[in-house]
Design a protein around this motif. Sequence first.
Motif, PDB file in Angstrom:
ATOM      1  N   HIS A 118    -109.261  16.764 126.758  1.00 33.46           N
ATOM      2  CA  HIS A 118    -108.597  15.465 126.757  1.00 33.46           C
ATOM      3  C   HIS A 118    -107.214  15.544 127.402  1.00 33.46           C
ATOM      4  O   HIS A 118    -106.807  14.640 128.114  1.00 33.46           O
ATOM      5  CB  HIS A 118    -108.490  14.905 125.338  1.00 33.46           C
ATOM      6  CG  HIS A 118    -109.821  14.732 124.683  1.00 33.46           C
ATOM      7  ND1 HIS A 118    -110.726  13.780 125.086  1.00 33.46           N
ATOM      8  CD2 HIS A 118    -110.417  15.413 123.669  1.00 33.46           C
ATOM      9  CE1 HIS A 118    -111.826  13.874 124.348  1.00 33.46           C
ATOM     10  NE2 HIS A 118    -111.655  14.850 123.474  1.00 33.46           N
ATOM     11  N   TYR A 119    -106.507  16.648 127.120  1.00 30.56           N
ATOM     12  CA  TYR A 119    -105.186  16.837 127.735  1.00 30.56           C
ATOM     13  C   TYR A 119    -105.304  16.992 129.242  1.00 30.56           C
ATOM     14  O   TYR A 119    -104.568  16.398 130.001  1.00 30.56           O
ATOM     15  CB  TYR A 119    -104.474  18.072 127.133  1.00 30.56           C
ATOM     16  CG  TYR A 119    -103.913  17.842 125.763  1.00 30.56           C
ATOM     17  CD1 TYR A 119    -102.844  16.977 125.563  1.00 30.56           C
ATOM     18  CD2 TYR A 119    -104.447  18.483 124.664  1.00 30.56           C
ATOM     19  CE1 TYR A 119    -102.333  16.761 124.297  1.00 30.56           C
ATOM     20  CE2 TYR A 119    -103.937  18.275 123.395  1.00 30.56           C
ATOM     21  CZ  TYR A 119    -102.879  17.407 123.226  1.00 30.56           C
ATOM     22  OH  TYR A 119    -102.366  17.192 121.975  1.00 30.56           O
ATOM     23  N   SER A 120    -106.266  17.807 129.679  1.00 33.46           N
ATOM     24  CA  SER A 120    -106.391  18.058 131.108  1.00 33.46           C
ATOM     25  C   SER A 120    -106.821  16.804 131.880  1.00 33.46           C
ATOM     26  O   SER A 120    -106.522  16.658 133.049  1.00 33.46           O
ATOM     27  CB  SER A 120    -107.368  19.208 131.381  1.00 33.46           C
ATOM     28  OG  SER A 120    -108.657  18.873 130.924  1.00 33.46           O
ATOM     29  N   LEU A 130    -104.711  12.209 126.503  1.00 32.51           N
ATOM     30  CA  LEU A 130    -103.836  12.309 125.326  1.00 32.51           C
ATOM     31  C   LEU A 130    -102.424  12.595 125.760  1.00 32.51           C
ATOM     32  O   LEU A 130    -102.161  13.144 126.775  1.00 32.51           O
ATOM     33  CB  LEU A 130    -104.306  13.415 124.365  1.00 32.51           C
ATOM     34  CG  LEU A 130    -105.626  13.151 123.664  1.00 32.51           C
ATOM     35  CD1 LEU A 130    -105.999  14.369 122.823  1.00 32.51           C
ATOM     36  CD2 LEU A 130    -105.514  11.947 122.761  1.00 32.51           C
ATOM     37  N   HIS A 152    -109.056  26.589 117.373  1.00 31.03           N
ATOM     38  CA  HIS A 152    -110.161  25.639 117.360  1.00 31.03           C
ATOM     39  C   HIS A 152    -109.672  24.240 117.749  1.00 31.03           C
ATOM     40  O   HIS A 152    -110.291  23.553 118.566  1.00 31.03           O
ATOM     41  CB  HIS A 152    -110.828  25.609 115.984  1.00 31.03           C
ATOM     42  CG  HIS A 152    -111.844  24.533 115.840  1.00 31.03           C
ATOM     43  ND1 HIS A 152    -113.099  24.631 116.405  1.00 31.03           N
ATOM     44  CD2 HIS A 152    -111.803  23.333 115.225  1.00 31.03           C
ATOM     45  CE1 HIS A 152    -113.775  23.523 116.140  1.00 31.03           C
ATOM     46  NE2 HIS A 152    -113.012  22.721 115.416  1.00 31.03           N
ATOM     47  N   THR A 153    -108.562  23.817 117.157  1.00 32.93           N
ATOM     48  CA  THR A 153    -108.010  22.491 117.445  1.00 32.93           C
ATOM     49  C   THR A 153    -107.613  22.391 118.912  1.00 32.93           C
ATOM     50  O   THR A 153    -107.918  21.404 119.582  1.00 32.93           O
ATOM     51  CB  THR A 153    -106.794  22.211 116.536  1.00 32.93           C
ATOM     52  OG1 THR A 153    -107.232  22.277 115.182  1.00 32.93           O
ATOM     53  CG2 THR A 153    -106.202  20.843 116.812  1.00 32.93           C
ATOM     54  N   TYR A 154    -106.951  23.427 119.422  1.00 32.93           N
ATOM     55  CA  TYR A 154    -106.553  23.434 120.830  1.00 32.93           C
ATOM     56  C   TYR A 154    -107.785  23.321 121.735  1.00 32.93           C
ATOM     57  O   TYR A 154    -107.810  22.507 122.658  1.00 32.93           O
ATOM     58  CB  TYR A 154    -105.781  24.719 121.145  1.00 32.93           C
ATOM     59  CG  TYR A 154    -105.534  24.900 122.629  1.00 32.93           C
ATOM     60  CD1 TYR A 154    -104.543  24.172 123.272  1.00 32.93           C
ATOM     61  CD2 TYR A 154    -106.299  25.789 123.375  1.00 32.93           C
ATOM     62  CE1 TYR A 154    -104.313  24.328 124.634  1.00 32.93           C
ATOM     63  CE2 TYR A 154    -106.071  25.947 124.741  1.00 32.93           C
ATOM     64  CZ  TYR A 154    -105.087  25.219 125.357  1.00 32.93           C
ATOM     65  OH  TYR A 154    -104.868  25.364 126.693  1.00 32.93           O
ATOM     66  N   ASN A 155    -108.791  24.116 121.457  1.00 28.45           N
ATOM     67  CA  ASN A 155    -110.002  24.100 122.289  1.00 28.45           C
ATOM     68  C   ASN A 155    -110.725  22.762 122.213  1.00 28.45           C
ATOM     69  O   ASN A 155    -111.297  22.303 123.198  1.00 28.45           O
ATOM     70  CB  ASN A 155    -110.947  25.235 121.897  1.00 28.45           C
ATOM     71  CG  ASN A 155    -110.437  26.582 122.358  1.00 28.45           C
ATOM     72  OD1 ASN A 155    -109.684  26.669 123.315  1.00 28.45           O
ATOM     73  ND2 ASN A 155    -110.842  27.627 121.663  1.00 28.45           N
ATOM     74  N   GLU A 156    -110.661  22.138 121.048  1.00 28.33           N
ATOM     75  CA  GLU A 156    -111.322  20.850 120.854  1.00 28.33           C
ATOM     76  C   GLU A 156    -110.641  19.751 121.681  1.00 28.33           C
ATOM     77  O   GLU A 156    -111.299  18.887 122.246  1.00 28.33           O
ATOM     78  CB  GLU A 156    -111.295  20.498 119.368  1.00 28.33           C
ATOM     79  CG  GLU A 156    -112.059  19.251 119.023  1.00 28.33           C
ATOM     80  CD  GLU A 156    -112.084  19.010 117.517  1.00 28.33           C
ATOM     81  OE1 GLU A 156    -112.126  17.834 117.134  1.00 28.33           O
ATOM     82  OE2 GLU A 156    -112.049  19.985 116.746  1.00 28.33           O
ATOM     83  N   TYR A 157    -109.317  19.787 121.747  1.00 27.98           N
ATOM     84  CA  TYR A 157    -108.582  18.716 122.417  1.00 27.98           C
ATOM     85  C   TYR A 157    -108.157  19.036 123.850  1.00 27.98           C
ATOM     86  O   TYR A 157    -107.746  18.156 124.579  1.00 27.98           O
ATOM     87  CB  TYR A 157    -107.333  18.344 121.596  1.00 27.98           C
ATOM     88  CG  TYR A 157    -107.709  17.615 120.342  1.00 27.98           C
ATOM     89  CD1 TYR A 157    -108.127  16.292 120.397  1.00 27.98           C
ATOM     90  CD2 TYR A 157    -107.686  18.248 119.108  1.00 27.98           C
ATOM     91  CE1 TYR A 157    -108.503  15.610 119.245  1.00 27.98           C
ATOM     92  CE2 TYR A 157    -108.066  17.575 117.959  1.00 27.98           C
ATOM     93  CZ  TYR A 157    -108.464  16.263 118.034  1.00 27.98           C
ATOM     94  OH  TYR A 157    -108.836  15.597 116.898  1.00 27.98           O
ATOM     95  N   ARG A 158    -108.290  20.284 124.278  1.00 28.09           N
ATOM     96  CA  ARG A 158    -107.861  20.696 125.615  1.00 28.09           C
ATOM     97  C   ARG A 158    -108.476  19.844 126.726  1.00 28.09           C
ATOM     98  O   ARG A 158    -107.750  19.419 127.627  1.00 28.09           O
ATOM     99  CB  ARG A 158    -108.162  22.174 125.836  1.00 28.09           C
ATOM    100  CG  ARG A 158    -107.712  22.678 127.198  1.00 28.09           C
ATOM    101  CD  ARG A 158    -107.948  24.135 127.344  1.00 28.09           C
ATOM    102  NE  ARG A 158    -109.338  24.429 126.994  1.00 28.09           N
ATOM    103  CZ  ARG A 158    -109.836  25.640 126.962  1.00 28.09           C
ATOM    104  NH1 ARG A 158    -109.091  26.672 127.244  1.00 28.09           N
ATOM    105  NH2 ARG A 158    -111.097  25.842 126.646  1.00 28.09           N
TER     106      ARG A 158
END
Length: 75
Positions: free
Chosen positions: A69-71, A75, A61-67
């Motif tokens: 932003h990374y791409s 972040l 969930h955390t990965y999917n939430e912030y992915r």
Amino acid sequence: GATSKRYSEAFKRQVVLDIRGGRITMPEVKRRYGVAGGATISGWLRRSFKDAKASAAEAIHTYNEYRPHYSLGLL
């Protein structure tokens, strides 16, 4: 009546890790540490599996939430 023995969370975690790692068997845990029954140890194993599933789900969930932003390089 019979009193139930209490085990620390650290002890339960170590037993689970040792069983899963093949370092000890359930009968050996019962004999070596005086754990009364297999159902007790099975309960620890089941609970640790549920906890691991919950931790994995939270990580996804955390990965999917912030992915996004990374791409985007945010972040």
